[in-house]
Design a protein around this motif. Structure first.
Motif, short mmCIF file in Angstrom:
data_model
loop_
_atom_site.label_atom_id
_atom_site.label_comp_id
_atom_site.label_asym_id
_atom_site.label_seq_id
_atom_site.Cartn_x
_atom_site.Cartn_y
_atom_site.Cartn_z
N VAL A 140 0.48 -27.58 4.46
CA VAL A 140 1.87 -27.14 4.33
C VAL A 140 2.65 -28.10 3.43
CG1 VAL A 140 3.98 -26.69 5.62
CG2 VAL A 140 1.78 -26.02 6.57
N VAL A 141 2.42 -29.39 3.62
CA VAL A 141 3.11 -30.40 2.80
C VAL A 141 2.55 -30.42 1.39
CG1 VAL A 141 3.44 -32.89 2.56
CG2 VAL A 141 3.76 -31.81 4.77
N HIS A 142 1.27 -30.16 1.26
CA HIS A 142 0.60 -30.27 -0.03
C HIS A 142 0.94 -29.11 -0.97
CE1 HIS A 142 -3.28 -30.52 -2.51
NE2 HIS A 142 -2.56 -31.56 -2.83
N ARG A 143 1.21 -27.93 -0.42
CA ARG A 143 1.46 -26.74 -1.24
C ARG A 143 2.59 -26.93 -2.25
NH1 ARG A 143 1.60 -23.18 2.71
NH2 ARG A 143 -0.65 -23.21 2.77
N PRO A 144 3.76 -27.44 -1.86
CA PRO A 144 4.81 -27.58 -2.88
C PRO A 144 4.58 -28.71 -3.88
CG PRO A 144 5.71 -27.93 -0.67
CD PRO A 144 4.25 -27.66 -0.54
N MET A 145 3.64 -29.59 -3.61
CA MET A 145 3.38 -30.71 -4.51
C MET A 145 2.50 -30.33 -5.69
SD MET A 145 2.77 -33.88 -2.01
CE MET A 145 4.03 -34.43 -0.89
N ARG A 146 1.78 -29.23 -5.57
CA ARG A 146 0.87 -28.83 -6.64
C ARG A 146 1.61 -28.01 -7.68
NH1 ARG A 146 -3.39 -26.29 -2.75
NH2 ARG A 146 -1.87 -24.67 -3.12
N PRO A 147 1.36 -28.26 -8.95
CA PRO A 147 1.97 -27.40 -9.97
C PRO A 147 1.25 -26.05 -9.98
CG PRO A 147 0.56 -29.02 -10.99
CD PRO A 147 0.60 -29.34 -9.52
N THR A 148 1.98 -25.00 -10.25
CA THR A 148 1.37 -23.68 -10.32
C THR A 148 1.53 -23.12 -11.73
OG1 THR A 148 3.42 -22.58 -9.69
CG2 THR A 148 1.94 -23.22 -7.91
N LEU A 149 0.70 -22.15 -12.04
CA LEU A 149 0.76 -21.53 -13.35
C LEU A 149 1.98 -20.63 -13.48
CD1 LEU A 149 -2.98 -20.63 -13.92
CD2 LEU A 149 -1.69 -22.52 -14.88
N ASP A 150 2.56 -20.20 -12.35
CA ASP A 150 3.74 -19.36 -12.41
C ASP A 150 4.94 -20.11 -12.98
OD1 ASP A 150 2.20 -17.44 -11.25
OD2 ASP A 150 2.91 -17.84 -9.22
N LYS A 151 5.00 -21.41 -12.76
CA LYS A 151 6.13 -22.19 -13.21
C LYS A 151 6.05 -22.53 -14.70
CE LYS A 151 6.93 -24.25 -8.72
NZ LYS A 151 6.91 -25.46 -7.94
N VAL A 152 4.88 -22.40 -15.27
CA VAL A 152 4.70 -22.70 -16.69
C VAL A 152 5.13 -21.48 -17.48
CG1 VAL A 152 3.02 -23.30 -18.46
CG2 VAL A 152 2.79 -24.23 -16.17
N SER A 153 6.01 -21.66 -18.42
CA SER A 153 6.49 -20.52 -19.21
C SER A 153 5.48 -20.16 -20.29
CB SER A 153 7.85 -20.84 -19.83
OG SER A 153 7.71 -21.91 -20.74
N ALA A 154 5.42 -18.89 -20.59
CA ALA A 154 4.51 -18.42 -21.63
C ALA A 154 5.09 -18.77 -22.99
CB ALA A 154 4.33 -16.91 -21.52
N PRO A 155 4.23 -19.03 -23.97
CA PRO A 155 4.75 -19.33 -25.31
C PRO A 155 5.46 -18.09 -25.86
CG PRO A 155 2.37 -19.09 -25.37
CD PRO A 155 2.78 -19.05 -23.93
N PRO A 156 6.46 -18.31 -26.68
CA PRO A 156 7.19 -17.16 -27.23
C PRO A 156 6.28 -16.32 -28.12
CG PRO A 156 7.87 -19.19 -28.30
CD PRO A 156 6.97 -19.57 -27.16
N THR A 157 6.55 -15.04 -28.14
CA THR A 157 5.78 -14.13 -28.98
C THR A 157 6.17 -14.34 -30.45
OG1 THR A 157 5.81 -12.55 -27.18
CG2 THR A 157 5.18 -11.71 -29.32
N PRO A 158 5.18 -14.59 -31.30
CA PRO A 158 5.52 -14.82 -32.70
C PRO A 158 5.96 -13.51 -33.37
CG PRO A 158 3.16 -14.89 -32.39
CD PRO A 158 3.77 -14.77 -31.04
N SER A 159 6.85 -13.65 -34.34
CA SER A 159 7.35 -12.45 -35.03
C SER A 159 6.67 -12.22 -36.37
CB SER A 159 8.86 -12.58 -35.22
OG SER A 159 9.15 -13.74 -35.98
N THR A 160 5.91 -13.20 -36.84
CA THR A 160 5.21 -13.04 -38.12
C THR A 160 3.81 -13.60 -37.99
OG1 THR A 160 6.01 -15.17 -38.93
CG2 THR A 160 7.33 -13.24 -39.48
N GLY A 161 2.94 -13.21 -38.90
CA GLY A 161 1.61 -13.76 -38.96
C GLY A 161 0.60 -12.96 -38.15
#
Length: 172
Positions: A140-161
């Motif tokens: 229970v204590v350990h769960r909030p201490m771990r980073p999750t992938l949900d908190k990491v933002s996705a890179p912005p979608t490129p508009s060119t290339g």
């Protein structure tokens, strides 16, 4: 299961913080254990034997159990995070700590045992209760201490290339 263990290992990664989680879970487990030690007058007997106050004996107990919680996180690492078996790991660890710490130091080494009767039983029950609460509280204590992938933002979608051409086919 063996394939998962071989691929990921038993060692916790640097972002999982088992030592910090063990210390925090130990502080949570100290509360009921100290209540039980006080009820059985174990802290009074320890304080009288060492010429300390009850508060100093309680602070010494909290410090030793804080080290025990860090040791629990270091020893069990990923296994300590098991919500179904954590209580059993914790109680077994509390019993082992009772056998390795207080018994030689308080019962065998002095000429007369320091704790006898109810205070000695209180110490055993306090260590078992500490281990039980430590094992239950660790996930229970350990769960909030771990980073999750949900908190990491996705890179912005490129508009060119070329990435922009493939972006509409990428699943979101």
């Amino acid at each position: 299961m063996l394939k998962i263990l071989l691929a990921h290992g038993l060692d916790a990664g640097p972002t999982q913080r088992p030592l910090l989680a063990g210390a925090a879970a130990s502080l949570v487990a100290d509360v009921p254990a100290l209540w039980l030690l006080h009820a059985f007058k174990s802290l009074d007997a320890l304080g009288r034997a060492a010429n300390f106050s009850i508060v100093a004996a309680a602070l010494g107990y909290i410090g030793m159990m804080l080290f025990g919680g860090v040791l629990y996180g270091w020893l069990f690492q990923r296994a300590a995070n098991d919500p179904r078996g954590g209580w059993l790991f914790g109680m077994a660890f509390g019993f082992v700590l009772w056998m390795l710490g207080p018994i030689p130091l308080l019962q065998w080494l002095p000429p007369q045992p320091i704790l006898t009767g109810y205070p000695a039983v209180g110490l055993l029950l306090g260590m078992l209760l500490w281990g039980l609460v430590l094992g239950v509280a660790f996930p229970v204590v350990h769960r909030p201490m771990r980073p999750t992938l949900d908190k990491v933002s996705a890179p912005p979608t490129p508009s060119t290339g070329p990435q922009a051409a493939c972006a509409r086919f990428r699943p979101r």
